[in-house]
Design a protein around this motif. Structure first.
Motif, PDB file in Angstrom:
ATOM      1  N   UNK A   1       0.721  -1.139  -0.099  1.00  0.00           N
ATOM      2  CA  UNK A   1       0.109   0.107  -0.081  1.00  0.00           C
ATOM      3  C   UNK A   1       0.814   1.347   0.081  1.00  0.00           C
ATOM      4  N   UNK A   2       1.770   1.226   0.687  1.00  0.00           N
ATOM      5  CA  UNK A   2       2.742   2.482   1.140  1.00  0.00           C
ATOM      6  C   UNK A   2       3.478   2.918  -0.284  1.00  0.00           C
ATOM      7  N   UNK A   3       3.941   1.864  -0.925  1.00  0.00           N
ATOM      8  CA  UNK A   3       4.740   1.900  -2.299  1.00  0.00           C
ATOM      9  C   UNK A   3       3.996   2.086  -3.388  1.00  0.00           C
ATOM     10  N   UNK A   4       2.690   1.828  -3.444  1.00  0.00           N
ATOM     11  CA  UNK A   4       1.946   1.615  -4.544  1.00  0.00           C
ATOM     12  C   UNK A   4       2.202   0.752  -5.276  1.00  0.00           C
ATOM     13  N   UNK A   5       2.302  -0.627  -4.973  1.00  0.00           N
ATOM     14  CA  UNK A   5       2.775  -1.656  -5.521  1.00  0.00           C
ATOM     15  C   UNK A   5       1.509  -2.523  -6.248  1.00  0.00           C
ATOM     16  N   UNK A   6       0.417  -1.882  -6.176  1.00  0.00           N
ATOM     17  CA  UNK A   6      -0.857  -2.617  -6.663  1.00  0.00           C
ATOM     18  C   UNK A   6      -1.451  -1.412  -7.539  1.00  0.00           C
ATOM     19  N   UNK A   7      -2.256  -2.010  -8.321  1.00  0.00           N
ATOM     20  CA  UNK A   7      -3.350  -1.308  -9.219  1.00  0.00           C
ATOM     21  C   UNK A   7      -4.602  -2.228  -9.387  1.00  0.00           C
ATOM     22  N   UNK A   8      -4.663  -2.831 -10.194  1.00  0.00           N
ATOM     23  CA  UNK A   8      -6.019  -3.643 -10.420  1.00  0.00           C
ATOM     24  C   UNK A   8      -6.105  -4.713  -9.096  1.00  0.00           C
ATOM     25  N   UNK A   9      -5.127  -5.148  -8.640  1.00  0.00           N
ATOM     26  CA  UNK A   9      -5.365  -5.820  -7.391  1.00  0.00           C
ATOM     27  C   UNK A   9      -5.346  -7.381  -7.832  1.00  0.00           C
ATOM     28  N   UNK A  10      -5.475  -7.852  -8.990  1.00  0.00           N
ATOM     29  CA  UNK A  10      -5.756  -9.064  -9.691  1.00  0.00           C
ATOM     30  C   UNK A  10      -4.505  -9.980  -8.954  1.00  0.00           C
ATOM     31  N   UNK A  11      -3.478  -9.608  -9.347  1.00  0.00           N
ATOM     32  CA  UNK A  11      -2.333 -10.306  -9.185  1.00  0.00           C
ATOM     33  C   UNK A  11      -1.750 -10.115  -7.488  1.00  0.00           C
ATOM     34  N   UNK A  12      -2.217  -9.233  -7.028  1.00  0.00           N
ATOM     35  CA  UNK A  12      -1.822  -8.914  -5.628  1.00  0.00           C
ATOM     36  C   UNK A  12      -1.887 -10.103  -4.654  1.00  0.00           C
ATOM     37  N   UNK A  13      -3.065 -10.693  -4.565  1.00  0.00           N
ATOM     38  CA  UNK A  13      -2.867 -11.796  -3.565  1.00  0.00           C
ATOM     39  C   UNK A  13      -1.728 -12.990  -3.628  1.00  0.00           C
ATOM     40  N   UNK A  14      -1.630 -13.361  -5.122  1.00  0.00           N
ATOM     41  CA  UNK A  14      -0.512 -14.171  -5.134  1.00  0.00           C
ATOM     42  C   UNK A  14       0.771 -13.821  -4.992  1.00  0.00           C
ATOM     43  N   UNK A  15       0.952 -12.483  -5.297  1.00  0.00           N
ATOM     44  CA  UNK A  15       2.110 -11.914  -5.082  1.00  0.00           C
ATOM     45  C   UNK A  15       2.396 -11.844  -3.378  1.00  0.00           C
ATOM     46  N   UNK A  16       1.544 -11.563  -2.697  1.00  0.00           N
ATOM     47  CA  UNK A  16       1.734 -11.404  -1.300  1.00  0.00           C
ATOM     48  C   UNK A  16       2.156 -12.753  -0.818  1.00  0.00           C
ATOM     49  N   UNK A  17       1.231 -13.869  -1.244  1.00  0.00           N
ATOM     50  CA  UNK A  17       1.286 -15.214  -0.827  1.00  0.00           C
ATOM     51  C   UNK A  17       2.915 -15.765  -1.155  1.00  0.00           C
ATOM     52  N   UNK A  18       3.378 -15.386  -2.276  1.00  0.00           N
ATOM     53  CA  UNK A  18       4.758 -15.785  -2.756  1.00  0.00           C
ATOM     54  C   UNK A  18       5.742 -14.959  -1.885  1.00  0.00           C
ATOM     55  N   UNK A  19       5.751 -13.864  -1.432  1.00  0.00           N
ATOM     56  CA  UNK A  19       6.388 -13.042  -0.796  1.00  0.00           C
ATOM     57  C   UNK A  19       6.601 -13.396   0.738  1.00  0.00           C
TER      58      UNK A  19
END
Length: 179
Positions: free
Chosen positions: A108-126
């Motif tokens: 959120x603080x770094x603006x690392x998401x836009x549509x949010x579709x890939x975000x859950x998978x990115x967060x899980x991987x990280x």
């Protein structure tokens, strides 16, 4: 009339072929009867309404459906539900039950998401990476994200988010060391 018989025959066959599944998802044990053709992502989204796990490419290339299975990242579109029998599954809903996970806050603080579709998978991987190594190199981060595609932001915001996470977790560690 022939159609009714066909439908009954098909329904009977489907019922006969269902399988039992015992699985722990987000800390809760489930005993389920499922069709053998169910993928893990189908079980999560259709039956358990855990819709944070997304369906996108359905061939294991985009990472939108990533979940943790016994602590390791898997594409839930490629795992048959029966293969998860006896396993522990963690979805994005588990990651942020009460508060955002620190990596989500950094996104959120770094603006690392836009549509949010890939975000859950990115967060899980990280999360999987950071649970094992909270100070990964940029190369290690990119290696962990190689199965996750982001078409909106690119990866600069995501890398900044990981750097922010690393800086903040390092500062917390330093403060605890001084106490």
């Amino acid at each position: 009339m022939k159609i009714d018989r066909f439908e009954n025959s098909t329904n009977d066959r489907i019922l006969e072929n269902k399988i039992a599944l015992n699985i722990t998802i987000n800390g809760r044990l489930y005993s389920l009867i499922i069709p053998p053709t169910y993928r893990l992502v189908d079980l999560l989204r259709k039956d358990l309404e855990l819709t944070g796990t997304k369906i996108s490419c359905e061939i294991g290339r985009c990472g939108s459906c990533s979940v943790l299975m016994n602590g390791n990242v898997v594409n839930s579109c490629l795992v048959m539900a029966y293969q998860a029998n006896g396993m522990v599954i963690e979805t994005i809903e588990q990651v942020s039950q009460e508060n955002l996970h620190p990596i989500q806050q950094a996104f959120l603080e770094e603006g690392a998401l836009q549509c949010g579709y890939c975000t859950p998978g990115m967060v899980i991987a990280l999360k999987s990476l950071l649970d094992k190594n909270n100070q990964p190199t940029e190369e290690e981060v990119l290696d962990y994200l190689c199965g996750n595609l982001c078409r909106c932001t690119g990866y600069n915001g995501i890398l900044r988010a990981v750097q922010r996470y690393k800086n903040e977790s390092s500062a917390i560690f330093d403060n605890k060391t001084l106490e």
